[in-house]
Design a protein around this motif. Structure first.
Motif, PDB file in Angstrom:
ATOM      1  N   ASP A  96       0.927  -1.079  -0.083  1.00 57.81           N
ATOM      2  CA  ASP A  96       0.114   0.183  -0.097  1.00 57.81           C
ATOM      3  C   ASP A  96       0.903   1.325  -0.064  1.00 57.81           C
ATOM      4  O   ASP A  96       0.534   2.245   0.841  1.00 57.81           O
ATOM      5  N   THR A  97       2.040   1.364  -0.575  1.00 58.39           N
ATOM      6  CA  THR A  97       2.994   2.453  -0.796  1.00 58.39           C
ATOM      7  C   THR A  97       2.017   3.550  -1.512  1.00 58.39           C
ATOM      8  O   THR A  97       1.228   3.292  -2.300  1.00 58.39           O
ATOM      9  N   TRP A  98       2.435   4.725  -1.029  1.00 54.99           N
ATOM     10  CA  TRP A  98       1.937   6.022  -1.674  1.00 54.99           C
ATOM     11  C   TRP A  98       2.149   5.797  -3.278  1.00 54.99           C
ATOM     12  O   TRP A  98       1.020   6.230  -3.933  1.00 54.99           O
ATOM     13  N   PHE A  99       3.212   5.546  -3.850  1.00 50.97           N
ATOM     14  CA  PHE A  99       3.275   5.443  -5.006  1.00 50.97           C
ATOM     15  C   PHE A  99       2.560   4.436  -6.013  1.00 50.97           C
ATOM     16  O   PHE A  99       2.163   4.694  -6.946  1.00 50.97           O
ATOM     17  N   LYS A 100       2.518   3.413  -5.338  1.00 52.60           N
ATOM     18  CA  LYS A 100       1.598   2.202  -5.919  1.00 52.60           C
ATOM     19  C   LYS A 100      -0.048   2.714  -5.820  1.00 52.60           C
ATOM     20  O   LYS A 100      -0.683   2.616  -6.890  1.00 52.60           O
ATOM     21  N   GLN A 101      -0.285   3.598  -4.765  1.00 52.41           N
ATOM     22  CA  GLN A 101      -1.624   4.097  -4.733  1.00 52.41           C
ATOM     23  C   GLN A 101      -2.143   5.197  -5.754  1.00 52.41           C
ATOM     24  O   GLN A 101      -3.010   5.186  -6.358  1.00 52.41           O
ATOM     25  N   GLN A 102      -0.938   5.943  -6.090  1.00 50.31           N
ATOM     26  CA  GLN A 102      -0.984   7.085  -6.867  1.00 50.31           C
ATOM     27  C   GLN A 102      -0.887   6.692  -8.411  1.00 50.31           C
ATOM     28  O   GLN A 102      -1.427   7.238  -9.164  1.00 50.31           O
ATOM     29  N   TYR A 103       0.197   5.937  -8.478  1.00 55.55           N
ATOM     30  CA  TYR A 103       0.535   5.706 -10.030  1.00 55.55           C
ATOM     31  C   TYR A 103       0.846   4.100 -10.183  1.00 55.55           C
ATOM     32  O   TYR A 103       2.055   3.777 -10.651  1.00 55.55           O
ATOM     33  N   PRO A 104      -0.205   3.489 -10.061  1.00 50.60           N
ATOM     34  CA  PRO A 104      -0.144   2.010 -10.239  1.00 50.60           C
ATOM     35  C   PRO A 104       0.405   1.356 -11.687  1.00 50.60           C
ATOM     36  O   PRO A 104       1.046   0.681 -11.782  1.00 50.60           O
ATOM     37  N   HIS A 105       0.017   2.513 -12.696  1.00 53.11           N
ATOM     38  CA  HIS A 105       0.534   2.091 -13.974  1.00 53.11           C
ATOM     39  C   HIS A 105       1.873   2.360 -14.420  1.00 53.11           C
ATOM     40  O   HIS A 105       2.374   1.992 -15.441  1.00 53.11           O
ATOM     41  N   LEU A 106       2.752   2.789 -13.316  1.00 53.68           N
ATOM     42  CA  LEU A 106       3.965   3.265 -13.542  1.00 53.68           C
ATOM     43  C   LEU A 106       5.041   2.247 -12.563  1.00 53.68           C
ATOM     44  O   LEU A 106       6.296   2.609 -12.579  1.00 53.68           O
ATOM     45  N   LEU A 107       4.364   1.513 -12.316  1.00 51.90           N
ATOM     46  CA  LEU A 107       5.291   0.425 -11.108  1.00 51.90           C
ATOM     47  C   LEU A 107       6.144  -0.154 -11.935  1.00 51.90           C
ATOM     48  O   LEU A 107       7.388  -0.613 -11.355  1.00 51.90           O
ATOM     49  N   ASN A 108       6.395  -0.304 -13.111  1.00 53.22           N
ATOM     50  CA  ASN A 108       7.299  -1.164 -13.993  1.00 53.22           C
ATOM     51  C   ASN A 108       8.234   0.192 -14.498  1.00 53.22           C
ATOM     52  O   ASN A 108       9.471  -0.273 -15.064  1.00 53.22           O
ATOM     53  N   GLN A 109       8.224   1.324 -14.086  1.00 48.37           N
ATOM     54  CA  GLN A 109       9.255   2.349 -14.466  1.00 48.37           C
ATOM     55  C   GLN A 109      10.512   2.452 -13.535  1.00 48.37           C
ATOM     56  O   GLN A 109      10.137   1.711 -12.303  1.00 48.37           O
ATOM     57  N   GLN A 110      11.527   3.014 -13.810  1.00 49.21           N
ATOM     58  CA  GLN A 110      12.606   3.024 -12.819  1.00 49.21           C
ATOM     59  C   GLN A 110      13.353   4.471 -13.027  1.00 49.21           C
ATOM     60  O   GLN A 110      13.392   5.092 -14.102  1.00 49.21           O
ATOM     61  N   ILE A 111      13.824   4.725 -11.770  1.00 47.62           N
ATOM     62  CA  ILE A 111      14.318   6.107 -11.528  1.00 47.62           C
ATOM     63  C   ILE A 111      16.002   5.894 -11.120  1.00 47.62           C
ATOM     64  O   ILE A 111      15.968   5.069 -10.158  1.00 47.62           O
ATOM     65  N   ALA A 112      16.720   6.349 -11.799  1.00 46.97           N
ATOM     66  CA  ALA A 112      18.076   6.457 -11.464  1.00 46.97           C
ATOM     67  C   ALA A 112      18.713   7.690 -10.844  1.00 46.97           C
ATOM     68  O   ALA A 112      18.416   8.691 -11.516  1.00 46.97           O
ATOM     69  N   TYR A 113      19.343   7.510  -9.663  1.00 52.34           N
ATOM     70  CA  TYR A 113      19.757   8.824  -9.170  1.00 52.34           C
ATOM     71  C   TYR A 113      21.141   8.798  -8.675  1.00 52.34           C
ATOM     72  O   TYR A 113      21.567   7.815  -7.888  1.00 52.34           O
ATOM     73  N   PHE A 114      21.662   9.713  -9.469  1.00 53.07           N
ATOM     74  CA  PHE A 114      23.591   9.680  -9.276  1.00 53.07           C
ATOM     75  C   PHE A 114      23.895  10.783  -8.367  1.00 53.07           C
ATOM     76  O   PHE A 114      23.513  11.886  -8.685  1.00 53.07           O
ATOM     77  N   SER A 115      24.616  10.519  -7.728  1.00 48.95           N
ATOM     78  CA  SER A 115      25.481  11.529  -6.512  1.00 48.95           C
ATOM     79  C   SER A 115      26.707  10.917  -6.457  1.00 48.95           C
ATOM     80  O   SER A 115      27.186   9.927  -6.230  1.00 48.95           O
ATOM     81  N   PHE A 116      27.674  12.080  -6.276  1.00 53.78           N
ATOM     82  CA  PHE A 116      29.140  11.927  -5.853  1.00 53.78           C
ATOM     83  C   PHE A 116      29.269  11.377  -4.405  1.00 53.78           C
ATOM     84  O   PHE A 116      30.334  10.849  -3.995  1.00 53.78           O
ATOM     85  N   GLU A 117      28.176  11.684  -3.646  1.00 57.45           N
ATOM     86  CA  GLU A 117      28.444  11.230  -2.285  1.00 57.45           C
ATOM     87  C   GLU A 117      26.961  10.900  -1.866  1.00 57.45           C
ATOM     88  O   GLU A 117      25.882  11.551  -1.999  1.00 57.45           O
ATOM     89  N   PHE A 118      26.750  10.029  -0.700  1.00 53.57           N
ATOM     90  CA  PHE A 118      25.508   9.642  -0.065  1.00 53.57           C
ATOM     91  C   PHE A 118      25.831   9.597   1.403  1.00 53.57           C
ATOM     92  O   PHE A 118      26.545   9.039   2.132  1.00 53.57           O
ATOM     93  N   GLY A 119      25.234  10.558   2.315  1.00 53.62           N
ATOM     94  CA  GLY A 119      25.127  10.548   3.672  1.00 53.62           C
ATOM     95  C   GLY A 119      23.974  10.048   4.122  1.00 53.62           C
ATOM     96  O   GLY A 119      22.901  10.556   4.117  1.00 53.62           O
ATOM     97  N   LEU A 120      24.235   8.722   4.551  1.00 53.74           N
ATOM     98  CA  LEU A 120      23.266   7.950   4.881  1.00 53.74           C
ATOM     99  C   LEU A 120      23.054   7.675   6.668  1.00 53.74           C
ATOM    100  O   LEU A 120      22.208   7.616   7.143  1.00 53.74           O
ATOM    101  N   HIS A 121      24.248   7.345   7.115  1.00 51.90           N
ATOM    102  CA  HIS A 121      24.501   7.256   8.512  1.00 51.90           C
ATOM    103  C   HIS A 121      26.204   7.234   8.811  1.00 51.90           C
ATOM    104  O   HIS A 121      26.856   7.069   7.713  1.00 51.90           O
ATOM    105  N   GLU A 122      26.449   7.653  10.029  1.00 50.27           N
ATOM    106  CA  GLU A 122      27.936   7.863  10.406  1.00 50.27           C
ATOM    107  C   GLU A 122      28.739   6.321  10.135  1.00 50.27           C
ATOM    108  O   GLU A 122      29.722   6.399  10.090  1.00 50.27           O
TER     109      GLU A 122
END
Length: 722
Positions: A96-122
């Motif tokens: 029941d994710t928000w994206f699936k509820q709002q855009y069920p027809h786009l579930l087969n799409q993919q987004i690639a996010y590129f960054s030189f750094e990622f700050g997730l946790h120490e």
């Protein structure tokens, strides 16, 4: 993904069967923004958890079996374990994710996010500052919303750097090696157990990289690593550390990230419909994507037009000199084999990134990204205005206001930055489902229902927690035997839990003016040492190793900190990282931000502070220009274009002192109830949380990226395949 790719969670641990899924939890950073997930590790042996920088993989490897057995036989612990693991499973398997509820027809799409750094946790120190923290928060929010997103970056086994401040205040940099096998990451392997690799062509050789995966809730982050025996010693160092000053290293890194990142996703079976470049470092991905199409028979013009439709570029830098650019001889050296294959002349290729500079022409990465992206944005409203002026030369036929760079103001990930005690308070007064409605302004109006006494008790608890943390750090450094007594005092041992406390923590670049509050030294001293209404100021932050003016600024601040006349109420905390940041943005009373306008593209630390009931005192730059409403904090200076820099510094310093003397300090110490609660101060806290928490959340931000940028790319692809 391809069926030949193995995605097994490593099993280094010998855990009691009853709690053996701790190993699985350790390798998904879901626990970073779910405090009960962290508690499962902390409860076993708290001191070890802190010593190992909250790294669950290293923790489970090192903790003694007796402690694990004790946990496995503790009824209270097992109840918590079962509850947390159910929540973890429900999150990962939720339909029941928000994206699936709002855009069920786009579930087969993919987004690639590129960054030189990622700050997730120490525990995964592959970030330097705000750009990386934003990227990490972007991934976490994409996971919460259920977006089909993957990240691409580098794993830096030497990270950024560890900061040590000498007795005279000079910043020294030390390398701290990341043991990859002890980090919450997994090496991707093929069916035969060999690491999956990709390669890129650099002058005279191929450079190979293996791929590590970080699980960020529902999202995968793929990190490239060139430290392989097949590479030369120099090429093995390409992914060793962040932000090299060597231009040959830098262009090699950016080729590996951009072109190699595309190849990594193809190798793993991903076919993204959206390619998001977080800053210009990864812009060579557009060249690689064009190459793919040219090799299939398209002309470069056709390939560029197709690539452009699905590229998204976010610029973060409001100063031209701050953008990555390379001399043309370096472009000749690294791309002379590429432009003929693209069907371009040398000049046509250089035109893709050409920018005039005072020292001649250069190849500018944001120019390349802007020319090959249909969708581009700045990260605040004011930054959008600055960016449109800065890049107007690319669209000379248009009016400045029509330059196609919009703005999507940054936000912060609520689950990561909100203090646990405040989360519990919000659970009681905002409703059980409030975390699903973070971006709903109506929800936050219920903050007014929180009793002043309860909110103040939490704020006081968070300040005491900060001061205990600072004292513990100072004690550890003193016990090491390597610190002068003055350094121990400068580390915060004299801090008091009931004095007004101001935090200034950020990168020590000169435009951020870390020493602005020192401009009238005697006036500051009177404020700090007033026995009836004392003020404490905590500084933290790093200067880039090559930034000599930034290091001099740290030294200036540190010498003031060591001044005995200040009574120990000025503090400098060395080696600023995400762990320290959490304590600061949750524990201080006022968050100070005084960059030279308009050089702060957005800023996010003040957003984190506001979320926790810390009041902002900031220049009208970046996000604060949009957030300030006159009642939810304080503004330094005017909402106006800059004047002469020295005059601007003088005016802003005067405004800063006046705000402190006339409004902030009296408001904190006076107008107290019979229970000693500063009711007027609490009213500002509630106003800050009510107005700023929904507007400056990544929930709002990522939804805007989707509606304003990603959907157009996805629908473009849908039309082509229809």
């Amino acid at each position: 993904m391809n069926e030949t790719i193995k995605r097994e969670t490593p099993n280094h641990f010998s855990l009691p069967r009853r709690i053996n899924r701790l190993g699985q939890l350790a390798y998904n950073l879901w626990w970073v923004w779910n405090p009960e997930g962290q508690q499962l590790f902390r409860q076993i042996r708290p001191r070890l958890w802190d010593e190992l920088e909250h790294n669950p993989v290293a923790f489970l490897k090192k903790v003694e079996r007796s402690y694990l057995n004790a946990a496995a036989n503790d009824t209270y612990y097992l109840d918590m374990y079962d509850r947390v693991m159910k929540k973890f499973d429900d999150y990962l398997n939720g339909e029941d994710t928000w994206f699936k509820q709002q855009y069920p027809h786009l579930l087969n799409q993919q987004i690639a996010y590129f960054s030189f750094e990622f700050g997730l946790h120490e525990s995964l120190p592959v970030y330097a500052g705000g750009l990386g923290i934003l990227a990490g928060d972007h991934l976490k929010e994409a996971s919460d919303l259920g977006l089909p997103l993957v990240g691409v970056g580098f794993i830096y086994n030497q990270g950024y750097f560890t900061q040590v401040i000498t007795e005279d205040g000079w910043q020294e940099t030390h390398t701290k090696h990341l043991v990859l096998e002890d980090a919450p990451i997994a090496l991707l392997k093929d069916d035969e157990g060999n690491p999956i690799t990709i390669s890129v062509e650099l002058p005279g050789r191929n450079v190979f990289a293996r791929i590590w995966e970080v699980r960020v809730g529902r999202v995968s982050l793929f990190l490239l690593d060139s430290n392989l025996p097949v590479n030369s010693d120099a090429d093995r160092q390409l992914t060793a550390r962040l932000y090299s000053n060597d231009l040959e290293v830098r262009i090699s890194q950016e080729i590996l990230l951009g072109m190699g990142g595309v190849r990594a996703l193809r190798r793993l079976g991903y076919q993204p419909q959206v390619w998001h470049m977080n800053e210009g470092h990864s812009a060579f991905l557009a060249v690689e994507r064009a190459l793919e199409l040219v090799r299939k028979g398209k002309t470069f013009a056709e390939a560029a037009a197709e690539v452009r439709k699905t590229n998204v570029f976010t610029t973060h830098t409001p100063v031209p000199a701050g953008n990555d650019q390379f001399p043309l001889w370096l472009v000749d050296k690294y791309f002379s084999q590429i432009w003929p294959e693209l069907g371009l002349t040398r000049d046509q290729f250089v035109d893709l990134g050409r920018q005039a500079t005072p020292w001649g022409e250069s190849f500018c990465m944001p120019v390349l990204a802007l020319k090959l992206s249909e969708h581009a944005n700045a990260v605040s409203e004011l930054h959008g205005q600055v960016s449109r002026r800065m890049w107007h030369f690319l669209w000379p036929e248009r009016a400045v206001e029509d330059v196609p760079i919009r703005h999507i103001t940054n936000g912060v990930h609520t689950g990561t930055w909100l203090a646990r005690r405040l989360r519990l308070l919000f659970d009681r007064y905002l409703g059980a489902d409030w975390m699903k409605r973070i971006d709903d302004p109506q929800l936050w109006s219920q903050v007014e229902n929180i009793p002043d006494g309860e909110l103040w008790a939490v704020r006081q608890h968070l300040k005491r927690k900060l001061i205990l943390y600072i004292n513990d750090r100072a004690r550890q450094r003193w016990q090491s035997g390597q610190y002068h007594p003055a350094q121990a005092l400068a580390s915060g041992v004299f801090l008091e839990p009931y004095s007004l406390t101001i935090g200034f923590a950020r990168r020590f670049a000169t435009y951020k003016r870390g020493g602005l509050i020192l401009r009238d030294y005697d006036r500051l001293m009177r404020l700090v040492t007033n026995p009836d209404m004392p003020v404490q100021i905590i500084f933290a932050g790093k200067a880039h190793p090559a930034d000599e003016p930034g290091k001099l600024l740290i030294q200036q601040v540190y010498r003031a900190v060591k001044d005995s006349r200040m009574g120990g109420r000025l503090v400098f905390l060395e080696d600023y990282d995400m762990n320290m940041a959490r304590y600061l943005v949750q524990g201080v009373d006022v968050w100070l931000n005084n960059p030279r306008r308009p050089n702060e593209a957005s800023g996010t630390s003040g957003m984190k502070a506001a979320l926790n009931g810390v009041l902002n005192l900031s220049v009208m730059d970046g996000w604060w220009r949009e957030g300030f409403n006159g009642l939810n904090g304080w503004a330094i200076g005017e909402d106006a274009d800059p004047v002469d820099p020295n005059q601007q510094d003088e005016m802003d310093a005067r405004s800063l002192y006046e705000q402190l003397e006339k409004d902030i300090i009296p408001l904190y110490y006076t107008n107290r109830s019979v229970d000693n609660i500063p009711t007027a101060w609490i009213a500002r806290i509630k106003e800050a949380i009510r107005t700023l928490a929904p507007q400056f959340s990544t929930r709002r931000m990522v939804k805007e990226y989707l509606s304003e940028m990603y959907l157009a790319c996805m629908e473009e692809t849908e039309q082509e395949t229809a």
